[in-house]
Design a protein around this motif. Structure first.
Motif, short mmCIF file in Angstrom:
data_model
loop_
_atom_site.label_atom_id
_atom_site.label_comp_id
_atom_site.label_asym_id
_atom_site.label_seq_id
_atom_site.Cartn_x
_atom_site.Cartn_y
_atom_site.Cartn_z
N TRP A 121 0.81 -1.22 0.00
CA TRP A 121 0.00 0.00 0.00
C TRP A 121 0.84 1.27 0.00
O TRP A 121 0.32 2.37 0.00
CB TRP A 121 -0.98 0.01 1.16
N TYR A 122 2.17 1.12 -0.03
CA TYR A 122 3.04 2.30 -0.03
C TYR A 122 2.97 3.04 -1.36
O TYR A 122 2.94 2.44 -2.43
CB TYR A 122 4.49 1.92 0.22
N ILE A 123 2.98 4.35 -1.26
CA ILE A 123 3.20 5.24 -2.39
C ILE A 123 4.47 5.98 -2.03
O ILE A 123 4.54 6.64 -1.00
CB ILE A 123 2.03 6.21 -2.59
N SER A 124 5.52 5.82 -2.83
CA SER A 124 6.81 6.38 -2.44
C SER A 124 7.37 7.30 -3.51
O SER A 124 7.11 7.14 -4.70
CB SER A 124 7.82 5.26 -2.16
N LYS A 125 8.15 8.25 -3.04
CA LYS A 125 8.86 9.17 -3.92
C LYS A 125 10.30 9.23 -3.42
O LYS A 125 10.55 9.65 -2.29
CB LYS A 125 8.23 10.56 -3.88
N SER A 126 11.24 8.78 -4.26
CA SER A 126 12.65 8.76 -3.89
C SER A 126 13.40 9.80 -4.70
O SER A 126 13.35 9.80 -5.93
CB SER A 126 13.26 7.37 -4.15
N ASP A 127 14.08 10.70 -3.99
CA ASP A 127 14.95 11.69 -4.63
C ASP A 127 16.38 11.16 -4.56
O ASP A 127 16.95 11.05 -3.48
CB ASP A 127 14.83 13.04 -3.92
N ASP A 168 2.66 7.34 4.34
CA ASP A 168 2.31 7.35 5.76
C ASP A 168 3.12 8.41 6.51
O ASP A 168 3.22 8.37 7.73
CB ASP A 168 2.48 5.98 6.40
N ASN A 169 3.70 9.35 5.76
CA ASN A 169 4.47 10.49 6.27
C ASN A 169 5.80 10.09 6.90
O ASN A 169 6.39 10.88 7.64
CB ASN A 169 3.65 11.33 7.26
N THR A 170 6.31 8.89 6.63
CA THR A 170 7.64 8.54 7.07
C THR A 170 8.64 8.91 5.98
O THR A 170 8.30 8.97 4.80
CB THR A 170 7.76 7.04 7.41
N VAL A 171 9.88 9.16 6.41
CA VAL A 171 10.95 9.53 5.50
C VAL A 171 12.18 8.71 5.87
O VAL A 171 12.48 8.52 7.05
CB VAL A 171 11.29 11.04 5.61
N SER A 199 25.51 0.25 -8.65
CA SER A 199 24.32 -0.39 -8.07
C SER A 199 24.04 0.19 -6.69
O SER A 199 24.93 0.22 -5.85
CB SER A 199 24.51 -1.91 -7.96
N LEU A 200 22.81 0.63 -6.49
CA LEU A 200 22.38 1.16 -5.20
C LEU A 200 21.10 0.43 -4.79
O LEU A 200 20.19 0.27 -5.60
CB LEU A 200 22.12 2.66 -5.29
N HIS A 201 21.06 0.00 -3.54
CA HIS A 201 19.90 -0.73 -2.99
C HIS A 201 19.36 0.02 -1.79
O HIS A 201 20.12 0.37 -0.89
CB HIS A 201 20.32 -2.14 -2.56
N TRP A 202 18.04 0.23 -1.74
CA TRP A 202 17.43 0.88 -0.60
C TRP A 202 15.97 0.46 -0.48
O TRP A 202 15.42 -0.19 -1.33
CB TRP A 202 17.56 2.39 -0.68
N GLY A 203 15.35 0.84 0.60
CA GLY A 203 13.96 0.52 0.90
C GLY A 203 13.88 0.05 2.34
O GLY A 203 14.87 -0.18 3.00
N LEU A 204 12.68 -0.05 2.84
CA LEU A 204 12.50 -0.46 4.23
C LEU A 204 12.73 -1.93 4.41
O LEU A 204 12.47 -2.74 3.63
CB LEU A 204 11.11 -0.07 4.72
#
Length: 171
Positions: free
Chosen positions: A118-124, A148-151, A166-171
């Motif tokens: 259900w996440y909607i994410s925007k990564s800069d 959900d207003n987390t950063v 290569s860069l890996h990220w996310g919760l």
């Protein structure tokens, strides 16, 4: 009559409080499940030797599980529907440009782990690269905002000789 009125007021008050608690606790999840737009957005900025690269209409290949789609950037902005749990791999190929900046194609593998459906994410993604003796060094900062207003902020050091980052990220 007054007792019925008081009971009705108490029940209404409890109902309003209950609905408010549900909304604030589960609101982002409900909005995310009902959202029909692009759920994963990457805004990519790349600086090579302190000069920003033009990323208009750069192609990227986005893959998730067995699905692959090709997307074009709008000034470094890449978007996909997403909406599933798992790793979304964006392979961005930046063509070689003027001498002394990049002599070979630069391949960015930006891999985002979407940890909630259900996440909607925007990564800069801001990437600073410096060339020296056929190698690239620098750093990258990825700032991800969720519905959900987390950063979450990730910082990476880059030291490559192949031009394949290569860069890996996310919760």
């Amino acid at each position: 009559m007054k007792t019925k009125h008081k009971i009705l007021m108490i029940i209404s008050f409890i109902f309003i409080i209950g609905i408010s608690l549900i909304y604030f606790k589960f609101g982002p999840m409900i909005k995310g499940k009902l959202y029909n737009g692009n759920r994963i957005t990457l805004n990519v900025s790349i600086y090579v030797n302190d000069k920003e690269l033009e990323l208009q209409n750069v192609s990227a290949e986005c893959s998730f599980e067995n699905e692959v789609c090709n997307i074009k950037s709008e000034n470094g902005k890449f978007q996909t529907k997403g909406g599933k749990y798992g790793e979304y791999c964006f392979k961005i190929t930046i063509p070689a440009i003027e001498k002394n900046t990049l002599t070979d194609d630069l391949i960015l593998n930006l891999n985002f782990l979407n940890s909630n459906d259900w996440y909607i994410s925007k990564s800069d993604c801001c990437i600073y690269l410096y060339t020296d003796n056929n190698s690239l060094s620098g750093n990258a900062t990825i700032n991800t905002k969720y519905n959900d207003n987390t950063v979450k902020t990730n910082v990476f050091d880059i030291d490559e000789t192949t031009g394949d980052i290569s860069l890996h990220w996310g919760l």
